[in-house]
Design a protein around this motif. Sequence first.
Motif, PDB file in Angstrom:
ATOM      1  N   ALA A 146       0.825  -1.217   0.000  1.00  0.00           N
ATOM      2  CA  ALA A 146       0.000   0.000   0.000  1.00  0.00           C
ATOM      3  C   ALA A 146       0.860   1.268   0.000  1.00  0.00           C
ATOM      4  N   GLY A 147       1.978   1.237  -0.704  1.00  0.00           N
ATOM      5  CA  GLY A 147       2.821   2.406  -0.820  1.00  0.00           C
ATOM      6  C   GLY A 147       3.797   2.613   0.326  1.00  0.00           C
ATOM      7  N   LEU A 148       3.782   1.731   1.330  1.00  0.00           N
ATOM      8  CA  LEU A 148       4.681   1.851   2.473  1.00  0.00           C
ATOM      9  C   LEU A 148       5.714   0.732   2.426  1.00  0.00           C
ATOM     10  N   ASN A 149       6.969   1.057   2.702  1.00  0.00           N
ATOM     11  CA  ASN A 149       7.994   0.025   2.784  1.00  0.00           C
ATOM     12  C   ASN A 149       7.727  -0.857   3.978  1.00  0.00           C
ATOM     13  N   THR A 150       8.114  -2.111   3.866  1.00  0.00           N
ATOM     14  CA  THR A 150       7.879  -3.035   4.957  1.00  0.00           C
ATOM     15  C   THR A 150       8.911  -4.143   4.935  1.00  0.00           C
ATOM     16  N   ASN A 151       8.898  -4.923   5.982  1.00  0.00           N
ATOM     17  CA  ASN A 151       9.634  -6.169   6.069  1.00  0.00           C
ATOM     18  C   ASN A 151       8.899  -7.042   7.081  1.00  0.00           C
ATOM     19  N   GLY A 152       9.420  -8.232   7.336  1.00  0.00           N
ATOM     20  CA  GLY A 152       8.740  -9.150   8.245  1.00  0.00           C
ATOM     21  C   GLY A 152       8.595  -8.598   9.650  1.00  0.00           C
ATOM     22  N   ALA A 153       9.630  -7.926  10.149  1.00  0.00           N
ATOM     23  CA  ALA A 153       9.581  -7.376  11.505  1.00  0.00           C
ATOM     24  C   ALA A 153       8.500  -6.301  11.624  1.00  0.00           C
ATOM     25  N   ASN A 195       6.803   5.996   5.386  1.00  0.00           N
ATOM     26  CA  ASN A 195       6.516   5.314   6.648  1.00  0.00           C
ATOM     27  C   ASN A 195       6.550   6.299   7.814  1.00  0.00           C
ATOM     28  N   VAL A 196       7.503   7.223   7.759  1.00  0.00           N
ATOM     29  CA  VAL A 196       7.605   8.240   8.808  1.00  0.00           C
ATOM     30  C   VAL A 196       6.332   9.084   8.830  1.00  0.00           C
ATOM     31  N   LEU A 197       5.903   9.539   7.661  1.00  0.00           N
ATOM     32  CA  LEU A 197       4.677  10.349   7.587  1.00  0.00           C
ATOM     33  C   LEU A 197       3.462   9.550   8.040  1.00  0.00           C
ATOM     34  N   PHE A 198       3.384   8.284   7.639  1.00  0.00           N
ATOM     35  CA  PHE A 198       2.292   7.409   8.074  1.00  0.00           C
ATOM     36  C   PHE A 198       2.291   7.278   9.593  1.00  0.00           C
ATOM     37  N   SER A 199       3.463   7.106  10.179  1.00  0.00           N
ATOM     38  CA  SER A 199       3.571   6.973  11.629  1.00  0.00           C
ATOM     39  C   SER A 199       3.083   8.242  12.326  1.00  0.00           C
ATOM     40  N   PHE A 200       3.442   9.406  11.786  1.00  0.00           N
ATOM     41  CA  PHE A 200       2.967  10.667  12.361  1.00  0.00           C
ATOM     42  C   PHE A 200       1.441  10.782  12.255  1.00  0.00           C
ATOM     43  N   VAL A 201       0.890  10.447  11.102  1.00  0.00           N
ATOM     44  CA  VAL A 201      -0.565  10.558  10.896  1.00  0.00           C
ATOM     45  C   VAL A 201      -1.310   9.603  11.823  1.00  0.00           C
ATOM     46  N   VAL A 202      -0.866   8.346  11.884  1.00  0.00           N
ATOM     47  CA  VAL A 202      -1.528   7.376  12.773  1.00  0.00           C
ATOM     48  C   VAL A 202      -1.406   7.835  14.226  1.00  0.00           C
ATOM     49  N   GLY A 203      -0.236   8.334  14.604  1.00  0.00           N
ATOM     50  CA  GLY A 203      -0.053   8.824  15.967  1.00  0.00           C
ATOM     51  C   GLY A 203      -0.997   9.969  16.307  1.00  0.00           C
ATOM     52  N   LEU A 204      -1.119  10.919  15.398  1.00  0.00           N
ATOM     53  CA  LEU A 204      -2.029  12.049  15.634  1.00  0.00           C
ATOM     54  C   LEU A 204      -3.487  11.587  15.699  1.00  0.00           C
ATOM     55  N   LEU A 205      -3.868  10.671  14.811  1.00  0.00           N
ATOM     56  CA  LEU A 205      -5.246  10.167  14.839  1.00  0.00           C
ATOM     57  C   LEU A 205      -5.537   9.410  16.131  1.00  0.00           C
ATOM     58  N   LEU A 206      -4.607   8.565  16.556  1.00  0.00           N
ATOM     59  CA  LEU A 206      -4.812   7.834  17.807  1.00  0.00           C
ATOM     60  C   LEU A 206      -4.907   8.791  18.995  1.00  0.00           C
TER      61      LEU A 206
END
Length: 181
Positions: A68-75, A133-144
Amino acid sequence: MASTQHTHHAPHAKAHRVLLDEHLPVDHHLSQVYRVGAGLMGLVLLAFGILGLIDNIGFFNTGNATIAGLNTNGALSVLSVCIGLLLFVGMVIGGNFASTLNMVLGVLFILNGFLGLGFLDTEANFLNFRIQNVLFSFVVGLLLMWFGMYGRVGSALPHDNPYWKARHPDEAAHEEQARQR
C-alpha cells in the motif's frame, strides 16, 4: 527568628487533580468514540501487517518491498499485527482503557516517526522505514491521540461530560442541586 508564613485558600479555589484512569460511565457516548478509533486504526495496522506477512518478505529485509505504498519487512509486519490486535483489545474493552491506550500508542507512533526519521538511510533502519513510513507513523499517531483525547481535554467540554464534572466538582454539584429543585 524564623517566621512561618501561612497561606489561606478559599474553599472554592481547591485544586482538583484529574487522573487518566477515572471511571467513565459504562454507557457514556465517549466510549464509542474511543472504541471506533481503536478499531479503525487497529484494522488499518492489521491489514498492513497481514499483507506484509503474506508477501513473504524477509524478517529484517531492507529492500524495496512495499505494501500500500509503504515500505515493509517481516519485523514491521509482525509489529503491525501485534499493535493492531492490541487496538482491537482496546476496542472490545472500551471506556478509559481504550482512551488511554489510544493516547499512549499515539505518542509512541509519533516517537517512532521521529526515530524512523533519524534512522533513514542508516544501517540501524531494521524496520525498513522510508519517508512515507515516517509520515504514516505521524498521521496514525495524531489520529490515535485525537481519538484518545476526544471529550477528555478541551476548554469547552459540556457540563454533562464526566471529565468536566471531575475537574469542577463544586460547580457540578451546584448544577445537580439546581436541576433537582
